[in-house]
Structure formats: C-alpha cells, structure tokens
Scaffold this motif. Structure first.
Motif, PDB file in Angstrom:
ATOM      1  N   ARG A 119       0.836  -1.213   0.000  1.00 21.45           N
ATOM      2  CA  ARG A 119       0.000   0.000   0.000  1.00 21.45           C
ATOM      3  C   ARG A 119       0.864   1.254   0.000  1.00 21.45           C
ATOM      4  NH1 ARG A 119      -3.958   0.057   4.831  1.00 21.45           N
ATOM      5  NH2 ARG A 119      -4.393   2.120   3.971  1.00 21.45           N
ATOM      6  N   HIS A 120       1.995   1.205   0.719  1.00 21.21           N
ATOM      7  CA  HIS A 120       2.901   2.357   0.729  1.00 21.21           C
ATOM      8  C   HIS A 120       3.432   2.630  -0.674  1.00 21.21           C
ATOM      9  CE1 HIS A 120       3.319   3.077   5.092  1.00 21.21           C
ATOM     10  NE2 HIS A 120       3.020   1.791   5.190  1.00 21.21           N
ATOM     11  N   SER A 121       3.843   1.558  -1.349  1.00 20.46           N
ATOM     12  CA  SER A 121       4.360   1.705  -2.700  1.00 20.46           C
ATOM     13  C   SER A 121       3.274   2.223  -3.641  1.00 20.46           C
ATOM     14  CB  SER A 121       4.897   0.361  -3.201  1.00 20.46           C
ATOM     15  OG  SER A 121       5.354   0.466  -4.526  1.00 20.46           O
ATOM     16  N   ALA A 122       2.068   1.669  -3.517  1.00 15.34           N
ATOM     17  CA  ALA A 122       0.965   2.097  -4.383  1.00 15.34           C
ATOM     18  C   ALA A 122       0.611   3.564  -4.141  1.00 15.34           C
ATOM     19  CB  ALA A 122      -0.258   1.215  -4.149  1.00 15.34           C
ATOM     20  N   LEU A 123       0.679   3.996  -2.885  1.00 20.20           N
ATOM     21  CA  LEU A 123       0.376   5.382  -2.566  1.00 20.20           C
ATOM     22  C   LEU A 123       1.417   6.314  -3.178  1.00 20.20           C
ATOM     23  CD1 LEU A 123      -1.449   7.354  -1.027  1.00 20.20           C
ATOM     24  CD2 LEU A 123      -0.014   6.966   0.991  1.00 20.20           C
ATOM     25  N   VAL A 142       9.972   6.215  -6.451  1.00 18.11           N
ATOM     26  CA  VAL A 142       9.425   5.638  -5.210  1.00 18.11           C
ATOM     27  C   VAL A 142      10.560   5.359  -4.232  1.00 18.11           C
ATOM     28  CG1 VAL A 142       8.356   3.569  -4.214  1.00 18.11           C
ATOM     29  CG2 VAL A 142       7.323   4.659  -6.213  1.00 18.11           C
ATOM     30  N   ARG A 143      11.640   4.789  -4.743  1.00 18.27           N
ATOM     31  CA  ARG A 143      12.789   4.488  -3.884  1.00 18.27           C
ATOM     32  C   ARG A 143      13.448   5.763  -3.377  1.00 18.27           C
ATOM     33  NH1 ARG A 143      15.137  -0.351  -7.799  1.00 18.27           N
ATOM     34  NH2 ARG A 143      13.555  -1.896  -7.218  1.00 18.27           N
ATOM     35  N   LEU A 144      13.492   6.783  -4.215  1.00 22.65           N
ATOM     36  CA  LEU A 144      14.059   8.064  -3.795  1.00 22.65           C
ATOM     37  C   LEU A 144      13.256   8.655  -2.643  1.00 22.65           C
ATOM     38  CD1 LEU A 144      15.896  10.600  -4.210  1.00 22.65           C
ATOM     39  CD2 LEU A 144      14.115  11.433  -5.754  1.00 22.65           C
TER      40      LEU A 144
END
Length: 197
Positions: A119-123, A142-144
């Motif tokens: 969910r964090h990644s999707a957000l 996203v990683r940044l």
C-alpha cells in the motif's frame, strides 16, 4: 496483570507500546511476559517466537502508517502531496519511534505480501502520476522518496542535525521542495556512466 483475555492482537499492541517506550530491540517474548506478569511459556499459544512478535509489530506499524499517509495525501497533488507524504512519515516517527523502527524489520515473503508495505508503494506511485513518469522512472522515484524520508528521519532522531545551522525544520522544507522540483524535471534517460576507477 491477569492472564485472561490475552490475544495475539492485544499482545502485539502491548509489544508496540514497549517498542515506543524502550526501543524495538526491547521487544521480546520474555519482556512481553514481564509486562503481563506471566511466564513466557504462557504466551506461546498466541505468539510463536520473538521473531514472530517483532514481525507482528512491524505489520501493525506499516498498517498504521499506510492509513495515516493515505489520509494525509487525500485530495493533494504534486508538491502538496509529496510534502504530506513526507510529513506523515516524520510525524509517525516522532509519535511512535519504536514502531517506526519496526517498519524496517525484514519480513518473510508471505508476511511482506500480506502487510501494508505494498500500500505504501501504491500510494507513492499514485502521487507520482502527477509527474507523468514512466514505469521504470516511477520505481526509481518511489525508492528516492522512501530513502529520503527514512534517511532524514533516522538522522534527525539520532541528533544528527542538532548541532548546526540552519534548523532541521528549514532543511526538511527545502528537501521537500527539492524533491518536487526533481520529480517535475526527472531525466527521461539515465545519465551516462562515468569512467571506472
């Protein structure tokens, strides 16, 4: 405290409280047993091990953070959304330092898939849609975001910004603006590889 009424959920929340008060490393079955004034053996019908207990705290923290982050960014886009996401991480770390540390606990693949981690990644990806990035560029971004938020918060919590000017709050706001600026001008091709030394 009476043994009656112990459940995995109650034990997990008590362990999360221990993490916030004494640090995530203090989360053990033995410490939880002391908290409830029971023998460790009496907890093993609910918790498999200290590793299982720590994984449960990590999953609780990820779920709480995902909910707070989603609420923070709702209705916001681009710079406002990036700032809201970063602030939700930082605010959670301040309110729940042990739980925030728990979010770095390495979950096994099944637990990771069932956690709020995706969910964090999707957000983050939803926020990045406002910057019109390609799929690969979005993964880098996203990683940044995650590493910048985590790195700043961890350094701040360790006192890394306490002994010099400008104030950490000023740096935080400049970093959030810098992230927006970078995302708005994300390079469409990787920089050429430099010479090997």
């Amino acid at each position: 405290m009476a043994r009656a009424g112990l459940t995995p959920e109650r034990l997990t929340r008590a362990a999360a409280q221990i993490a916030d008060e004494r640090g995530f490393d203090a989360v053990t079955v033995a410490e939880l047993a002391r908290h409830f004034d029971v023998k460790p053996a009496s907890l093993y019908s609910h918790i498999a091990s200290t590793g299982d207990l720590r994984a449960r705290v990590a999953m609780l923290a990820l779920e709480e953070m995902a909910g707070l982050s989603a609420e923070a960014v709702a209705g916001r886009a681009r710079a406002e959304a990036v700032s809201a996401l970063g602030n939700s991480y930082r605010d959670y770390a301040r309110a729940h330092p042990g739980r925030f540390a728990a979010t770095q606990y390495r979950l096994d693949p099944a637990a990771a898939a069932a956690s709020a981690g995706p969910r964090h990644s999707a957000l983050s990806r939803a926020i990045l849609r406002g910057y019109d990035l390609g799929q690969e560029e979005a993964t880098h971004a996203v990683r940044l975001l995650g590493s910048t938020f985590r790195g700043f918060v961890d350094l701040e919590r360790a006192g890394g910004f306490a002994h010099g000017a400008p104030d950490a709050e000023e740096s935080w706001n400049a970093i959030l603006l810098g992230l927006h600026t970078l995302l708005a001008h994300w390079p469409s091709h990787p920089a050429p590889e430099g010479p090997h030394v």
